[in-house]
Scaffold this motif. Structure first.
Motif, PDB file in Angstrom:
ATOM      1  N   PHE A 446       0.845  -1.201   0.000  1.00  0.00           N
ATOM      2  CA  PHE A 446       0.000   0.000   0.000  1.00  0.00           C
ATOM      3  C   PHE A 446       0.881   1.253   0.000  1.00  0.00           C
ATOM      4  O   PHE A 446       2.063   1.170   0.257  1.00  0.00           O
ATOM      5  N   GLY A 447       0.240   2.383  -0.206  1.00  0.00           N
ATOM      6  CA  GLY A 447       1.004   3.622  -0.026  1.00  0.00           C
ATOM      7  C   GLY A 447       0.863   4.603  -1.157  1.00  0.00           C
ATOM      8  O   GLY A 447       0.967   5.807  -0.947  1.00  0.00           O
ATOM      9  N   ARG A 448       0.669   4.106  -2.381  1.00  0.00           N
ATOM     10  CA  ARG A 448       0.550   5.070  -3.474  1.00  0.00           C
ATOM     11  C   ARG A 448      -0.842   4.997  -4.122  1.00  0.00           C
ATOM     12  O   ARG A 448      -1.514   5.994  -4.258  1.00  0.00           O
ATOM     13  N   GLY A 504      -3.438   2.924   3.410  1.00  0.00           N
ATOM     14  CA  GLY A 504      -3.335   1.648   4.107  1.00  0.00           C
ATOM     15  C   GLY A 504      -4.508   1.350   5.015  1.00  0.00           C
ATOM     16  O   GLY A 504      -4.398   0.498   5.893  1.00  0.00           O
ATOM     17  N   PHE A 505      -5.622   2.038   4.836  1.00  0.00           N
ATOM     18  CA  PHE A 505      -6.841   1.731   5.592  1.00  0.00           C
ATOM     19  C   PHE A 505      -7.795   0.945   4.688  1.00  0.00           C
ATOM     20  O   PHE A 505      -7.927   1.262   3.498  1.00  0.00           O
ATOM     21  N   VAL A 506      -8.431  -0.054   5.266  1.00  0.00           N
ATOM     22  CA  VAL A 506      -9.364  -0.860   4.483  1.00  0.00           C
ATOM     23  C   VAL A 506     -10.608  -0.020   4.208  1.00  0.00           C
ATOM     24  O   VAL A 506     -11.198   0.561   5.124  1.00  0.00           O
ATOM     25  N   ALA A 507     -10.996   0.048   2.918  1.00  0.00           N
ATOM     26  CA  ALA A 507     -12.164   0.845   2.543  1.00  0.00           C
ATOM     27  C   ALA A 507     -13.402  -0.033   2.418  1.00  0.00           C
ATOM     28  O   ALA A 507     -14.518   0.409   2.661  1.00  0.00           O
ATOM     29  N   TRP A 508     -13.174  -1.289   2.022  1.00  0.00           N
ATOM     30  CA  TRP A 508     -14.312  -2.181   1.772  1.00  0.00           C
ATOM     31  C   TRP A 508     -13.785  -3.602   1.757  1.00  0.00           C
ATOM     32  O   TRP A 508     -12.604  -3.837   1.494  1.00  0.00           O
ATOM     33  N   ARG A 509     -14.678  -4.547   2.014  1.00  0.00           N
ATOM     34  CA  ARG A 509     -14.232  -5.944   2.048  1.00  0.00           C
ATOM     35  C   ARG A 509     -15.359  -6.847   1.554  1.00  0.00           C
ATOM     36  O   ARG A 509     -16.532  -6.597   1.836  1.00  0.00           O
ATOM     37  N   ALA A 510     -15.004  -7.882   0.816  1.00  0.00           N
ATOM     38  CA  ALA A 510     -15.977  -8.927   0.419  1.00  0.00           C
ATOM     39  C   ALA A 510     -15.455 -10.215   1.037  1.00  0.00           C
ATOM     40  O   ALA A 510     -14.327 -10.620   0.747  1.00  0.00           O
ATOM     41  N   LYS A 511     -16.266 -10.832   1.863  1.00  0.00           N
ATOM     42  CA  LYS A 511     -15.744 -11.993   2.577  1.00  0.00           C
ATOM     43  C   LYS A 511     -15.601 -13.229   1.682  1.00  0.00           C
ATOM     44  O   LYS A 511     -14.830 -14.120   1.984  1.00  0.00           O
TER      45      LYS A 511
END
Ligand SMILES: Cc1cc2nc3c(=O)[nH]c(=O)nc-3n(C[C@H](O)[C@H](O)[C@H](O)COP(=O)(O)OP(=O)(O)OC[C@H]3O[C@@H](n4cnc5c(N)ncnc54)[C@H](O)[C@@H]3O)c2cc1C
Length: 531
Positions: A446-448, A504-511
């Motif tokens: 992550f980062g860019r 580096g923060f999670v914005a959304w997730r699909a399990k």
């Protein structure tokens, strides 16, 4: 022809720890901001020194972690204790953190480090310039005005007296606790107010024998003469004593700066050392106010407050500068995407709802530490319970229109980062990609750009995300993770995926793979970009 002398995408006012970090982070995202700083160079005093793991993770992203680590060793023995004494020579009272990195190494590819601003700022400056930031020292912002399209500011060069008109699309106020920008915008501070006129006394003295081989990063001093703390640099011949209150601990004198002559400063250092016979030379005395306040707003139109301009806290916990750097980190990628036309300007209004609650919480945590460790006379009723430092540093949660929450979000403002498990609004967890081999962390992915990390069976998400990114003209780092522990660490099944923001923060997730389609990803990405 332009009527302005200088045009810049972002004007940063203040070039100390937070302004400089903002310039560096914006440059990392390809935004060559202009930073103006009243002083003629970087910090001449040591000031902040505890750089927490989150800040080191941010430094790792922009390529300065290694040099910071290397230089820090020249200045301090790392992994020291945070503790308190009656005097350095005398009785120990408590060890709050016996070893700075004990019990936190598993959560991050990096560690907490001690390095003073005097040594750190030149490293940040060099990297910021390398990446294209425009840094102007000895330059003061005299006035500014904003309209619907941008900010106009008058800058004066302190040496030549020449003034220039700067036009910027946005402005970051990193102009410190007495921020004139904040004042002009009429933004009030709320909190505990000022509770001491404190002083930092810089001195030279051979304190090596008094350390008796102990590795002490922060030494709080609590005795009937004074309450404050020491920080001592290698080779233990110099350091500072910060003094917050004097005299009776129950009814103290809170104006340390009154009549603080050289002789009086020396007497205070002797009283904290507990050794009258050690020769002490006073090098400098810097007054400052112990305060615990947060700004009512972090944004006014095109102006954003960051660092001490937005929140001020007592230096008990070493949170102040780190919180400011986290502000800059939160803001930089948003500004970059908006300036590139890839996100709607509304994305910028997620800065305040994300950062203000974190800052307000951190200010209270610093205040709790100040009261319980050094100033019980202020009263302990109504104090927030002290939270574990790690949860403050790495476990804060964001809720805004730049995060898509899950139905069972518990609404907590902070948590143990080991429990976040990839939930939206939390810092994406660290695991090493190939345990035992080359040390590449998930955080290094992550980062860019935005990143889509799918589980080992998450091919469907990889394919659909690539389509969605193309449609939006967005660079997306897509990766199917083979590492066995990934799915568990991110709370998904092997066919699921997480969508991680550039910070580096999670914005959304699909399990799982259910619903995997470019339409889903288009909808998710557009929502996060506030399009
Ligand atoms: C004794 C002590 C120890 C501390 N230890 C730690 C620690 O270990 N870890 C930690 O994280 N924090 C620590 N802190 C807190 C930390 O020092 C501050 O939070 C941090 O320095 C704030 O940085 P800043 O850039 O926001 O503000 P400042 O450092 O106040 O910088 C603001 C800058 O803006 C410039 N400026 C203002 N107005 C203008 C203008 N109009 N034009 C141009 N320039 C302008 C000023 O010259 C100044 O350089 C400590 C604080 C103290 C007092």
């Amino acid at each position: 022809m332009s009527t302005f002398d200088i045009e810049t995408p972002v004007l940063i006012v203040g070039g100390s720890l937070v302004g400089m970090s903002t310039a560096l982070l914006l440059a990392h995202h390809g935004v060559p901001a202009l930073m103006v700083e009243h002083h003629r160079g970087t910090a001449i005093h040591p000031r902040a020194a505890l750089i927490n793991q989150r800040t080191m993770e941010i430094f790792r992203t922009v390529g300065v972690e290694q040099i910071v680590m290397q230089k820090s060793g020249e200045q301090f023995d790392q992994d020291g204790a945070v503790m308190s004494v009656e005097t350095l020579a005398g009785k120990e009272i408590a060890y709050f953190i016996p070893n700075l990195n004990d019990g936190v190494r598993d959560v991050s590819p990096t560690v907490r480090v001690f390095i003073t601003q005097k040594l750190l700022e030149p490293l940040l400056k060099m990297r910021a310039q390398e990446l294209g930031a425009q840094l102007q020292f000895g330059a003061e912002m005299i006035s500014f005005d904003q309209d619907a399209d941008g900010v106009t500011a008058l800058i004066r060069d302190r040496d030549s007296g020449e003034t220039s008109n700067v036009r910027a699309r946005y402005m970051v106020a990193a102009d410190g606790s007495h921020s004139r920008i904040r004042e002009q915008l009429g933004i009030r501070m709320f909190g505990r107010g000022v509770f001491s006129n404190s002083a930092t006394i810089y001195f030279r003295a051979d304190v090596n024998p008094l350390l008796r081989g102990r590795n002490l990063s922060i030494i709080m001093v609590v005795n009937p003469t004074l309450r404050g703390f020491f920080r001592i640099e290698k080779p233990y011949q110099s350091g500072f004593l910060a003094v917050n209150t004097l005299g009776s601990p129950d009814d103290p004198d809170t104006d340390v700066t009154r009549d603080l002559t050289e002789e009086r400063s020396r007497a205070l250092v002797h009283a904290a050392l507990g050794a009258e016979d050690v020769p002490v030379t006073i090098e400098d005395v810097m007054p400052w106010q112990s305060t615990a306040d947060v700004a009512e707003r972090f944004q006014d139109g095109r102006v954003f407050l960051a660092g001490d301009a937005a929140h001020v806290m007592p230096p008990y916990g070493g949170f102040g500068g780190n919180t400011g750097i986290a502000d800059a980190h939160n803001l930089a990628w948003k500004l970059a995407l908006v300036l590139q036309g890839k996100a709607d300007p509304r994305l910028l209004s997620t800065y305040e709802p994300e950062r203000r609650p974190v800052a307000a919480f951190t200010v209270e945590q610093a205040y709790t530490r100040y009261v319980t460790r050094s100033a019980r006379y202020l009263g302990t009723s109504g104090l927030q319970k002290a939270e574990n430092d790690l949860n403050i540093e790495l476990g804060y949660c964001y809720r805004s229109r730049a995060v898509i929450p899950e139905n069972d979000d518990d609404g907590r403002g902070h948590e143990n980062p080991r429990e976040s498990k990839g939930r939206p609004g939390r810092r994406a967890p660290h695991i090493f990609l190939e345990p035992g081999e080359e040390k590449i962390s998930t955080l290094d992915l992550f980062g860019r750009n935005f990143a889509l990390l799918a589980g080992p069976d998450g091919r469907a998400w990889c394919e659909s995300s690539s389509d969605a990114a193309k449609q939006l003209g967005l660079t997306l780092d897509i990766r199917r993770m083979e590492t066995g522990t990934f799915a568990d660490a991110y709370g998904i099944t092997p066919s699921g995926a997480v969508f991680v923001r550039p910070d580096g923060f999670v914005a959304w997730r699909a399990k799982s793979s259910e619903g995997a389609s470019s339409d889903t990803l288009l909808r998710v990405t557009r929502a996060i970009l506030n399009l």
